[in-house]
Design an enzyme around this catalytic site. Structure first.
Site, PDB file in Angstrom:
ATOM      1  N   HIS A  20       0.842  -1.205   0.000  1.00 36.53           N
ATOM      2  CA  HIS A  20       0.000   0.000   0.000  1.00 36.53           C
ATOM      3  C   HIS A  20       0.872   1.248   0.000  1.00 36.53           C
ATOM      4  O   HIS A  20       0.639   2.185  -0.763  1.00 36.53           O
ATOM      5  CB  HIS A  20      -0.905   0.038   1.249  1.00 36.53           C
ATOM      6  N   LYS A  44     -18.132  -5.754   7.781  1.00 35.68           N
ATOM      7  CA  LYS A  44     -16.931  -6.549   7.553  1.00 35.68           C
ATOM      8  C   LYS A  44     -16.116  -6.645   8.844  1.00 35.68           C
ATOM      9  O   LYS A  44     -15.789  -5.625   9.444  1.00 35.68           O
ATOM     10  CB  LYS A  44     -16.098  -5.866   6.460  1.00 35.68           C
ATOM     11  N   ARG A  93      -1.857  -6.241  -8.486  1.00 36.00           N
ATOM     12  CA  ARG A  93      -0.634  -7.011  -8.249  1.00 36.00           C
ATOM     13  C   ARG A  93      -0.453  -8.108  -9.290  1.00 36.00           C
ATOM     14  O   ARG A  93       0.619  -8.314  -9.814  1.00 36.00           O
ATOM     15  CB  ARG A  93      -0.677  -7.662  -6.850  1.00 36.00           C
ATOM     16  N   SER A 131      -2.903  -7.968   2.832  1.00 33.27           N
ATOM     17  CA  SER A 131      -3.236  -7.811   4.256  1.00 33.27           C
ATOM     18  C   SER A 131      -3.646  -9.157   4.850  1.00 33.27           C
ATOM     19  O   SER A 131      -3.298  -9.476   5.992  1.00 33.27           O
ATOM     20  CB  SER A 131      -4.385  -6.809   4.415  1.00 33.27           C
TER      21      SER A 131
HETATM   22  O1  PNS Z   1      -8.945  -2.959   0.047  1.00 32.65           O
HETATM   23  P1  PNS Z   1     -10.206  -3.452  -0.599  1.00 32.65           P
HETATM   24  O2  PNS Z   1     -11.025  -4.256   0.398  1.00 32.65           O
HETATM   25  O3  PNS Z   1      -9.944  -4.205  -1.877  1.00 32.65           O
HETATM   26  O4  PNS Z   1     -11.061  -2.135  -0.973  1.00 32.65           O
HETATM   27  C1  PNS Z   1     -12.367  -2.252  -1.473  1.00 32.65           C
HETATM   28  C2  PNS Z   1     -13.056  -0.880  -1.582  1.00 32.65           C
HETATM   29  C3  PNS Z   1     -13.015  -0.128  -0.266  1.00 32.65           C
HETATM   30  C4  PNS Z   1     -12.344  -0.054  -2.640  1.00 32.65           C
HETATM   31  C5  PNS Z   1     -14.529  -1.133  -2.044  1.00 32.65           C
HETATM   32  O5  PNS Z   1     -15.103  -2.090  -1.213  1.00 32.65           O
HETATM   33  C6  PNS Z   1     -15.391   0.122  -2.022  1.00 32.65           C
HETATM   34  O6  PNS Z   1     -15.183   1.038  -2.784  1.00 32.65           O
HETATM   35  N1  PNS Z   1     -16.372   0.152  -1.084  1.00 32.65           N
HETATM   36  C7  PNS Z   1     -17.234   1.309  -0.894  1.00 32.65           C
HETATM   37  C8  PNS Z   1     -18.686   1.007  -1.268  1.00 32.65           C
HETATM   38  C9  PNS Z   1     -18.890   1.169  -2.765  1.00 32.65           C
HETATM   39  O7  PNS Z   1     -18.688   2.228  -3.331  1.00 32.65           O
HETATM   40  N2  PNS Z   1     -19.288   0.056  -3.395  1.00 32.65           N
HETATM   41  C10 PNS Z   1     -19.488  -0.014  -4.831  1.00 32.65           C
HETATM   42  C11 PNS Z   1     -18.186  -0.399  -5.521  1.00 32.65           C
HETATM   43  S1  PNS Z   1     -18.432  -0.658  -7.238  1.00 32.65           S
END
Ligand code: PNS
Length: 161
Positions: A20, A44, A93, A131
């Protein structure tokens, strides 16, 4: 891209890793302002609270003056629009990341056509860090000090099972 482009780097960051931080450093060179956005998701199960994640991220990026750390609720594109961001930054990645990222990027573009997702590659040395694996290795007694910032190693010690 204008010289003033604001970019959002969203994620769960449970915990933040060197991968990150590498991506944040790369993004900070490209964009005028980079906001690291921690998802506040009550559903979560997270090892770290949002406050703990903020503290660790702030410490890990304190050498980057154009980077800030915030938490967000609800739709990412709404948060991005509220902050005047035109870019969502995500790291890829390996090919295995692609399908999930493609789906999110296209959905976000449908929801908010003015915001583009930009993908960047972390340094090769970080391409296998996640993570989830950091937590697993730590619980199993492995050394994670080369995988995460020093403050994360410290904070993991306070999280005995
Ligand atoms: O580190 P991650 O878990 O891969 O991040 C995922 C994240 C936070 C980018 C994604 O879950 C997100 O944007 N959540 C916010 C809710 C949202 O906008 N959902 C629609 C996504 S298309």
């Amino acid at each position: 891209m204008s010289q003033r482009t604001v970019s959002i780097y969203p994620g769960s960051f449970d915990p933040p890793t060197n991968g990150h931080v590498d991506l944040i450093e790369r993004g900070a060179k490209l964009f005028a302002q980079l906001i690291v956005a921690i998802l506040r998701n009550e559903e979560k199960a997270s090892l770290f609270t949002v406050d703990e994640k903020s503290e660790m991220l702030r410490e890990a990026v304190k050498h980057l003056p154009n980077v800030s750390v915030e938490a967000f609720d609800g739709l990412l594109v709404r948060f991005a629009a509220d902050r005047g961001a035109r870019v969502i930054l995500r790291g890829i990645r390996a090919v295995s990341d692609y399908e999930y990222e493609l789906q999110m990027a296209l959905m976000n573009r449908k929801l908010q056509p003015g915001i583009e997702t930009v993908f960047m590659l972390p340094g090769e040395a970080y391409s296998y860090i996640s993570s989830r694996l950091v937590k697993e290795i730590y619980w199993l007694g492995g050394d994670v000090s080369s995988l995460v910032p020093p403050i994360v190693v410290e904070r993991l010690k306070g999280k005995r099972i």
